[in-house]
Design an enzyme around this catalytic site. Structure first.
Site, short mmCIF file in Angstrom:
data_model
loop_
_atom_site.label_atom_id
_atom_site.label_comp_id
_atom_site.label_asym_id
_atom_site.label_seq_id
_atom_site.Cartn_x
_atom_site.Cartn_y
_atom_site.Cartn_z
CE LYS A 175 -2.15 -91.18 29.48
NZ LYS A 175 -2.43 -89.21 28.74
NE ARG A 183 -4.13 -107.33 46.95
CZ ARG A 183 -3.75 -107.93 47.37
NH1 ARG A 183 -2.61 -108.79 47.92
NH2 ARG A 183 -4.91 -108.46 47.61
CE LYS A 202 4.77 -89.15 28.11
NZ LYS A 202 3.45 -90.48 27.65
NE ARG A 211 0.52 -88.86 31.34
CZ ARG A 211 1.82 -89.55 32.17
NH1 ARG A 211 1.10 -89.90 32.62
NH2 ARG A 211 1.36 -90.56 30.88
CG HIS A 247 -9.60 -91.90 19.62
ND1 HIS A 247 -9.16 -93.57 20.20
CD2 HIS A 247 -11.07 -92.32 19.87
CE1 HIS A 247 -10.18 -94.16 20.98
NE2 HIS A 247 -11.52 -93.19 20.57
CD GLU A 299 2.40 -89.80 19.36
OE1 GLU A 299 2.37 -88.91 20.27
OE2 GLU A 299 1.24 -90.69 19.57
CG HIS A 308 -1.17 -93.88 18.04
ND1 HIS A 308 -2.37 -93.50 19.23
CD2 HIS A 308 -0.36 -92.54 18.58
CE1 HIS A 308 -2.24 -92.16 19.84
NE2 HIS A 308 -0.68 -92.02 19.92
CD GLU A 351 -4.27 -87.58 30.39
OE1 GLU A 351 -3.20 -88.59 29.96
OE2 GLU A 351 -5.78 -87.60 30.18
CG ASN A 406 -4.03 -86.96 25.75
OD1 ASN A 406 -3.58 -87.86 24.83
ND2 ASN A 406 -5.02 -86.50 26.27
CG HIS A 461 -3.36 -88.19 20.68
ND1 HIS A 461 -2.69 -87.35 20.34
CD2 HIS A 461 -3.20 -89.22 21.56
CE1 HIS A 461 -1.38 -88.01 20.62
NE2 HIS A 461 -1.03 -88.95 20.86
P1 NAD Z 1 3.97 -101.27 17.93
O1 NAD Z 1 4.65 -101.56 19.56
O2 NAD Z 1 2.73 -102.07 17.18
O3 NAD Z 1 4.83 -101.73 16.76
C1 NAD Z 1 4.75 -101.63 15.38
C2 NAD Z 1 5.60 -102.61 14.63
O4 NAD Z 1 6.94 -102.11 14.96
C3 NAD Z 1 5.57 -103.76 15.36
O5 NAD Z 1 5.29 -104.65 13.96
C4 NAD Z 1 6.68 -104.48 15.79
O6 NAD Z 1 6.56 -105.70 15.86
C5 NAD Z 1 7.94 -103.82 14.76
N1 NAD Z 1 9.13 -103.40 15.83
C6 NAD Z 1 8.96 -102.81 17.00
N2 NAD Z 1 10.50 -101.98 17.42
C7 NAD Z 1 10.74 -102.33 16.01
C8 NAD Z 1 12.66 -102.53 15.64
N3 NAD Z 1 13.46 -101.91 16.48
N4 NAD Z 1 12.87 -103.17 14.81
C9 NAD Z 1 11.49 -103.74 13.71
N5 NAD Z 1 10.96 -103.18 14.27
C10 NAD Z 1 9.80 -103.33 15.30
O7 NAD Z 1 3.85 -99.86 17.64
P2 NAD Z 1 4.68 -98.51 18.85
O8 NAD Z 1 3.49 -97.48 17.34
O9 NAD Z 1 5.42 -98.80 19.22
O10 NAD Z 1 3.09 -98.64 19.50
C11 NAD Z 1 2.13 -98.34 19.61
C12 NAD Z 1 1.22 -98.65 20.82
O11 NAD Z 1 1.38 -97.67 22.06
C13 NAD Z 1 -0.58 -98.17 20.80
O12 NAD Z 1 -0.99 -99.35 21.02
C14 NAD Z 1 -0.51 -97.26 21.67
O13 NAD Z 1 -2.24 -97.21 22.45
C15 NAD Z 1 0.46 -96.96 23.01
N6 NAD Z 1 0.48 -95.48 23.24
C16 NAD Z 1 0.59 -96.14 24.72
C17 NAD Z 1 1.30 -94.26 24.98
C18 NAD Z 1 1.27 -94.63 26.44
O14 NAD Z 1 1.61 -93.56 26.86
N7 NAD Z 1 1.59 -95.35 27.32
C19 NAD Z 1 1.16 -93.38 24.32
C20 NAD Z 1 1.36 -93.66 22.63
C21 NAD Z 1 1.22 -94.47 22.29
N1 GLY Z 2 0.87 -90.26 25.04
C1 GLY Z 2 0.14 -89.38 26.28
C2 GLY Z 2 0.53 -89.09 27.54
O1 GLY Z 2 1.16 -90.32 27.49
O2 GLY Z 2 0.00 -88.71 28.30
#
Ligand code: NAD
Ligand code: GLY
Length: 365
Positions: free
Chosen positions: A143, A121, A227, A242, A253, A185, A267, A237, A246, A249
């Site tokens: 998030k 939990r 942020k 917040r 999307h 971003e 993304h 949100e 987006n 987005h």
């Molecule tokens: P990711 O985590 O897939 O990383 C991208 C690629 O880079 C992967 O192949 C990873 O293995 C590689 N990588 C990471 N760090 C590295 C490094 N230092 N050196 C070499 N390779 C490296 O992608 P991302 O773009 O970081 O994240 C995308 C995800 O984030 C999506 O699932 C999206 O939905 C999510 N997201 C979440 C939020 C949130 O607020 N929680 C906001 C935006 C995006």
């Molecule tokens: N990436 C959008 C949020 O964190 O609200």
């Protein structure tokens, strides 16, 4: 070293930005490991390039690290991986008071954060983001999510980390395409409410992408400060504040859905095209000056990011893309709140956007 606080009362936490932080993480994480042990979860690419720096530093601080290495890629944000991860954390005897560590991009951060939200939990977690996207966006704000058969990020929770530790040197091993996607971003924060930051990026964005450390630190600090402020004002949100995060987005999307949420369009690339489209649509409705839309598009294009449907490799028509928007999780009572703009740094939430009009716009975009 600089630090920014996310102001959330008793759940407040620091975002620490420090060159070489990964090599000194042991000292910084020791207070979060009173039992002298930490579980670190990462992916194979990060394990190959950065993990050893963290484990060496933990060892120096007498912290026993157990490492879990997952497959890279969006597919890891799944029910199956969540079940495997939580079972392994339980078999390791993870307690509610323990911290688990997410070392990776948004995929690892979102999955580990969600596992932490539900394990017994709720246990604690720490974000050590290794992509630019994760450093400026996904590691901050709590998030967390996995994907389901019905769509991306549809199962998750708000669960704040205890610490975000950002080391810009990890970006040195990030593939350039991932770096550019994360940069979208960064640009977003200028476009939301900080025209001066956007102007700074017009002058220094190339340096950020080329690895100039001072420029990277300024871009990361400014982004996380924005942020943290917005999350502090509207953590879950509810008020619309917040939702500003987006920007781009909703268009993005639809483009990601059309490309099957695959590597065809990352993304951040979808967000870049989405922001350019949001400005172009706002200009078409005479809400925003055409020169601002042109500046945004120019800057993103010069940064190697897509700004149009054809740049994004999309041949689908407006109606097909609008249909994806009708399935957006932000839909409220048949209306999709849409982020539009009155100019650079003047984003606002519009509730009167007609998706039929968006479809017509996209046919000519
Ligand atoms: P990711 O985590 O897939 O990383 C991208 C690629 O880079 C992967 O192949 C990873 O293995 C590689 N990588 C990471 N760090 C590295 C490094 N230092 N050196 C070499 N390779 C490296 O992608 P991302 O773009 O970081 O994240 C995308 C995800 O984030 C999506 O699932 C999206 O939905 C999510 N997201 C979440 C939020 C949130 O607020 N929680 C906001 C935006 C995006
Ligand atoms: N990436 C959008 C949020 O964190 O609200």
């Amino acid at each position: 070293m600089t630090s920014v606080q996310v102001p959330l009362g008793e759940r407040s936490y620091d975002i620490v930005i420090e060159t070489g932080a990964l090599d000194r993480a042991g000292e910084r994480l020791a207070p979060f490991a009173p039992r002298g042990r930490l579980v670190v979860i990462t992916d194979e690419h990060v394990a190959d390039t950065q993990l050893q720096r963290l484990t060496a530093s933990l060892e120096k601080a007498d912290i026993a690290a157990h490492t879990i290495v997952l497959a890279p890629g969006e597919g890891t944000k799944s029910w199956e991986q969540l079940a495997l991860l939580t079972d392994e954390l339980l078999s390791l005897g993870t307690e509610r008071g323990d911290h688990i560590v997410a070392l990776g991009g948004g995929v690892i951060g979102d999955l580990v954060g969600f596992a932490a939200a539900i394990l017994k939990r709720g246990c604690n977690f720490i974000q050590i983001p290794t992509t630019l996207l994760a450093q400026v966006d996904s590691s901050v704000g709590g998030k967390t999510a996995i994907n389901s058969a019905a769509g991306k990020n549809l199962v998750g929770a708000f669960h704040q980390p205890s610490l975000v530790l950002i080391d810009p040197t990890v970006l040195d091993t990030l593939p350039p395409r991932e770096m550019r996607a994360g940069y979208a971003e960064v640009v977003k924060y200028g476009l939301i409410d900080d025209a001066d930051f956007f102007a700074w990026l017009e002058d220094h964005g190339e340096a950020v992408l080329a690895g100039n450390r001072d420029a990277q630190i300024h871009a990361i600090e400014t982004s996380v400060a924005a942020k943290a402020r917005i999350v502090g004002e509207d953590e879950t949100e509810r008020t619309g504040r917040r939702a500003l995060l987006n920007l781009g987005h909703t268009f993005g999307h639809a483009l990601e859905a059309e490309t099957g949420f695959s590597d065809r369009l990352l993304h951040g690339e979808a967000v870049a095209a989405g922001m350019a489209l949001a400005f172009a649509y706002s200009a078409r409705r005479r809400l925003c000056p055409g020169e601002d839309a042109a500046r945004v598009s120019d800057h993103l294009r010069r940064s190697g990011l897509p700004v149009s449907l054809s740049d994004a490799g999309i041949s689908a028509g407006g109606e097909t893309l609008a249909a994806h928007m009708r399935h957006d999780k932000k839909m409220v009572g048949g209306t999709l709140p849409f982020l539009l703009t009155r100019g650079i740094g003047q984003t606002f939430l519009a509730r009167d956007v007609d998706l039929a009009d968006i479809a017509v716009f996209l046919d000519s975009a």
